[in-house]
Write an enzyme that holds these catalytic residues in place. Structure first.
Site, short mmCIF file in Angstrom:
data_model
loop_
_atom_site.label_atom_id
_atom_site.label_comp_id
_atom_site.label_asym_id
_atom_site.label_seq_id
_atom_site.Cartn_x
_atom_site.Cartn_y
_atom_site.Cartn_z
N ASN A 95 2.60 -12.38 4.50
CA ASN A 95 1.44 -12.74 3.68
C ASN A 95 1.56 -13.99 2.80
O ASN A 95 0.55 -14.62 2.51
CB ASN A 95 1.07 -11.56 2.77
N HIS A 198 -6.75 -6.82 6.81
CA HIS A 198 -6.12 -8.05 7.29
C HIS A 198 -6.34 -8.14 8.80
O HIS A 198 -6.29 -7.11 9.49
CB HIS A 198 -4.59 -7.99 7.07
N CYS A 294 3.26 -6.96 9.67
CA CYS A 294 3.22 -7.44 8.27
C CYS A 294 4.60 -7.62 7.67
O CYS A 294 4.72 -8.23 6.61
CB CYS A 294 2.55 -6.42 7.36
N1 ARG Z 1 0.42 -3.34 -0.04
C1 ARG Z 1 0.29 -4.62 0.61
C2 ARG Z 1 -1.02 -5.25 0.21
O1 ARG Z 1 -2.01 -4.55 0.18
C3 ARG Z 1 0.39 -4.45 2.08
C4 ARG Z 1 0.32 -5.73 2.83
C5 ARG Z 1 0.54 -5.51 4.28
N2 ARG Z 1 0.51 -6.71 4.97
C6 ARG Z 1 -0.35 -6.99 5.96
N3 ARG Z 1 -0.27 -8.16 6.49
N4 ARG Z 1 -1.30 -6.15 6.28
O2 ARG Z 1 -1.09 -6.42 -0.08
#
Ligand code: ARG
Length: 309
Positions: A95, A198, A294
């Protein structure tokens, strides 16, 4: 067409993908961040509701170690960024940045602007890693625009073409910055279902011509765009997509795939496309709304390959 953003099937260039999208080499390794500070302390996405304080840190550490082994097994050696104390989501290494190659083939990284202020501290730590390893680093998001890196941008296998999602974590205007930074065509998709907040939770290309798609997550224009570029759309089982983030798998066409073990129907699908499907338990990370895809960032080329994990 490179450097532009397309939002509708009618705006696509004429002819098949192979005539209008440049071929490009795939990733060579992954960048990961150990879950030392991993926890669920707030609700940033619907998967986190009900999991506050429920993380077993020792189990998370074990699951993460096995995941790194699984990446290695399908030909993706791992490099690591040191975790920062108090950054409970930093383990989700997809991310903080978006990595790729630019039009000249140089490994390039675009820095994210995270939606949640509590995650913004993670970005400079990743930035430092890429600077140390001599990547081209781009910090170009206009004030107020959001982009959560590879969380919302998925490269098309084998082609210099990016799929980008917006709505929950990234803003539509940020997609133009992705196109300019990488000199790539960007295909922009609106995300409509908060469980799939996402793009990496609802789109998983299987090879250059087929993709696993969580159809519930997109609007009609998005589904039409996906259907116009991929020859084959394989709908992801909705239950597995929601409960096991089945579409959050890593698939390396011709090499292998890594997916959470809770998704048997999707595992069957993947086995039709790659020989080596490695299953892992990402249960502790599912509590936070993240799984295999992720938990890593893609690395390209040989830049940054010197220091093993
Ligand atoms: N708890 C994190 C968030 O909500 C999880 C991120 C997971 N990453 C992803 N690329 N979906 O930001």
């Amino acid at each position: 067409m490179n450097g532009t953003v397309i939002r509708r099937a009618s705006e696509l260039p004429d002819g098949p993908l192979s005539v209008w999208a440049e071929p490009v080499a795939g990733p060579t390794a992954v960048l990961v961040c150990p879950p030392d500070a991993f926890d669920v302390i707030d609700v940033k996405n619907p998967h986190m509701a009900g999991s506050l304080g429920a993380v077993d840190r020792a189990l998370a550490r074990e699951q993460w170690g096995r995941l790194v082994e699984a990446f290695q097994r399908i030909g993706l050696p791992a490099r690591r960024v040191a975790p920062l104390p108090g950054c409970e989501d930093m383990v989700f290494a997809a991310n903080q940045t978006l990595t790729g190659v630019d039009a000249e083939g140089r490994p390039t990284v675009l820095l994210s602007r995270m939606r949640h202020p509590s995650r913004r501290r993670e970005v400079p730590a990743f930035e430092a890693w890429f600077r140390e390893h001599a990547w081209r680093v781009v910090d170009a998001l206009p004030e107020g625009e959001l982009l959560e890196g590879a969380g919302d941008v998925v490269w098309h296998p084998g082609r210099h073409l990016a799929w980008a999602g917006h709505g929950f974590r990234s803003s539509a205007a940020a997609h133009a910055v992705v196109a300019a930074t990488f000199g790539a065509l960007v295909l922009s998709l609106a995300l409509c279902d908060e469980r799939f907040y996402h793009l990496g939770t609802c789109l998983c290309p299987l090879d250059e011509r087929a993709a696993l798609v969580v159809c519930e997550a997109f609007d009609a224009a998005g589904l039409e765009l996906l259907g116009a570029v991929f020859d084959e759309i394989v709908p992801c089982d909705p239950e597995e997509a929601a409960a096991a983030l089945a579409a959050n798998a890593v698939v390396l066409p011709g090499r292998g795939a890594v997916i959470d073990e809770r998704a048997p129907r999707t595992i069957d699908v993947l086995s039709r496309y790659v020989d080596d499907v490695v299953t892992v338990d990402t249960g502790e990370f599912l509590k936070s709304g993240g799984s295999v895809f992720c938990l890593k960032q893609w690395l390209f080329g040989t830049t940054g390959m010197a220091a093993p994990v």
